[in-house]
Scaffold this active site. Sequence first.
Site, PDB file in Angstrom:
ATOM      1  N   ASP A  15     -39.926 -18.641  33.706  1.00 47.17           N
ATOM      2  CA  ASP A  15     -40.921 -18.485  32.655  1.00 47.17           C
ATOM      3  C   ASP A  15     -40.208 -18.756  31.330  1.00 47.17           C
ATOM      4  O   ASP A  15     -39.228 -18.077  30.997  1.00 47.17           O
ATOM      5  CB  ASP A  15     -41.452 -17.048  32.712  1.00 47.17           C
ATOM      6  CG  ASP A  15     -42.451 -16.750  31.617  1.00 47.17           C
ATOM      7  OD1 ASP A  15     -42.655 -17.600  30.722  1.00 47.17           O
ATOM      8  OD2 ASP A  15     -43.027 -15.653  31.649  1.00 47.17           O
ATOM      9  N   ASP A  39     -48.625 -22.605  26.221  1.00 51.66           N
ATOM     10  CA  ASP A  39     -48.957 -22.236  24.841  1.00 51.66           C
ATOM     11  C   ASP A  39     -49.468 -20.791  24.790  1.00 51.66           C
ATOM     12  O   ASP A  39     -48.995 -19.962  23.991  1.00 51.66           O
ATOM     13  CB  ASP A  39     -50.050 -23.210  24.354  1.00 51.66           C
ATOM     14  CG  ASP A  39     -50.207 -23.229  22.847  1.00 51.66           C
ATOM     15  OD1 ASP A  39     -49.489 -22.469  22.171  1.00 51.66           O
ATOM     16  OD2 ASP A  39     -51.056 -23.999  22.353  1.00 51.66           O
TER      17      ASP A  39
HETATM   18  P1  ADP Z   1     -50.027 -29.548  28.325  1.00 49.73           P
HETATM   19  O1  ADP Z   1     -51.339 -29.297  27.625  1.00 49.73           O
HETATM   20  O2  ADP Z   1     -48.996 -30.178  27.413  1.00 49.73           O
HETATM   21  O3  ADP Z   1     -50.203 -30.270  29.608  1.00 49.73           O
HETATM   22  P2  ADP Z   1     -49.715 -26.986  29.713  1.00 49.73           P
HETATM   23  O4  ADP Z   1     -49.334 -25.678  29.105  1.00 49.73           O
HETATM   24  O5  ADP Z   1     -51.081 -27.085  30.300  1.00 49.73           O
HETATM   25  O6  ADP Z   1     -49.443 -28.076  28.570  1.00 49.73           O
HETATM   26  O7  ADP Z   1     -48.657 -27.364  30.819  1.00 49.73           O
HETATM   27  C1  ADP Z   1     -47.353 -27.816  30.541  1.00 49.73           C
HETATM   28  C2  ADP Z   1     -46.430 -27.362  31.641  1.00 49.73           C
HETATM   29  O8  ADP Z   1     -46.014 -26.029  31.395  1.00 49.73           O
HETATM   30  C3  ADP Z   1     -47.045 -27.357  33.031  1.00 49.73           C
HETATM   31  O9  ADP Z   1     -46.136 -28.037  33.915  1.00 49.73           O
HETATM   32  C4  ADP Z   1     -47.144 -25.884  33.388  1.00 49.73           C
HETATM   33  O10 ADP Z   1     -46.957 -25.671  34.770  1.00 49.73           O
HETATM   34  C5  ADP Z   1     -45.993 -25.313  32.612  1.00 49.73           C
HETATM   35  N1  ADP Z   1     -46.052 -23.875  32.289  1.00 49.73           N
HETATM   36  C6  ADP Z   1     -47.126 -23.074  32.191  1.00 49.73           C
HETATM   37  N2  ADP Z   1     -46.752 -21.819  31.864  1.00 49.73           N
HETATM   38  C7  ADP Z   1     -45.383 -21.829  31.760  1.00 49.73           C
HETATM   39  C8  ADP Z   1     -44.392 -20.845  31.469  1.00 49.73           C
HETATM   40  N3  ADP Z   1     -44.704 -19.592  31.204  1.00 49.73           N
HETATM   41  N4  ADP Z   1     -43.076 -21.239  31.468  1.00 49.73           N
HETATM   42  C9  ADP Z   1     -42.741 -22.525  31.718  1.00 49.73           C
HETATM   43  N5  ADP Z   1     -43.630 -23.493  32.010  1.00 49.73           N
HETATM   44  C10 ADP Z   1     -44.945 -23.152  32.034  1.00 49.73           C
END
Ligand code: ADP
Length: 279
Positions: A15, A39
């Site tokens: 995470d 985000d």
């Molecule tokens: P985008 O809109 O740029 O696609 P997202 O947040 O939907 O952004 O996803 C970007 C990546 O972050 C995805 O591969 C998702 O699995 C990952 N992700 C989501 N939550 C976390 C987290 N807490 N830590 C790391 N990666 C995460």
Amino acid sequence: MSVSPISRISVILGDITQQQVDAIVNAANPSLLGGGGVDGAIHRAAGPELLEECRALGGCETGEAKITKGYRLPARFVIHTVGPVWRGGGHGEDNLLASCYRKSLALAESHGVTTVAFPAISTGAYGFPLARATLIAIKTVIEHLSHSPAITKVVFVCHGDQALRMYHDAIRELVHEPPYAPENSGGKIQDRDRTSYDITPDIYEQVAGQLRMIEIVHGIRLVNRDALAETIAGVVKDRGQASVATAAINSWVAVNSIHGETEIAEDVIARILRHATGR
Ligand code: ADP
């Protein structure tokens, strides 16, 4: 002595909000006012002060980055970057994604940040194909680190096993197998009956590109690179053999812990060429 780019990179499952680094990167949307995915997780973990600071930033263009404090996060800073929405690949998505990594690292450096964690930007809600995105991420970061000794650690944080696998595949593809692999890699070398070969520009370009990538990945300089590319291109009979030769050079550099400026000795080159051409 600068540490090779590849040894400053790590890939972990986890995470991003928990990372003990100077800065974590947020895959934000253009409003910078929070959203879902990574985000949302970052805003929840950082607390409402993060949204307050973001409000004052006036949004962010795709491919650009802005920086805020990290508030309740272990990280001192959050770098907000806006990845491209995947629209099939023909709308500059690759360049925009690469720009996110470059701009984020440049912003990190200008704030004295030495350790950075990235999520897989654009690969969630924005729909960028994961394999393609991870290759761009690794390649862009390696290129940046090769001329930037200030950043000592870049962590790619994967939110699932699939992302972890993709990052490992991308590293293997870029580091252990040189880029621009031939169409027939893994298959039989074709055109066995040819006995003399011209230096074809595309093989020369392939070899020169692979040697440049070896320099970047290992943070070294091959003093005789162009002559070496010419020699290899003049001896091998196709792209497959060229790849075998440059892969052998890559292994030689790794196994012998080569660093700094290096000139590959003629007997080493001869041995590598015998191996590549099967003679
Ligand atoms: P985008 O809109 O740029 O696609 P997202 O947040 O939907 O952004 O996803 C970007 C990546 O972050 C995805 O591969 C998702 O699995 C990952 N992700 C989501 N939550 C976390 C987290 N807490 N830590 C790391 N990666 C995460």
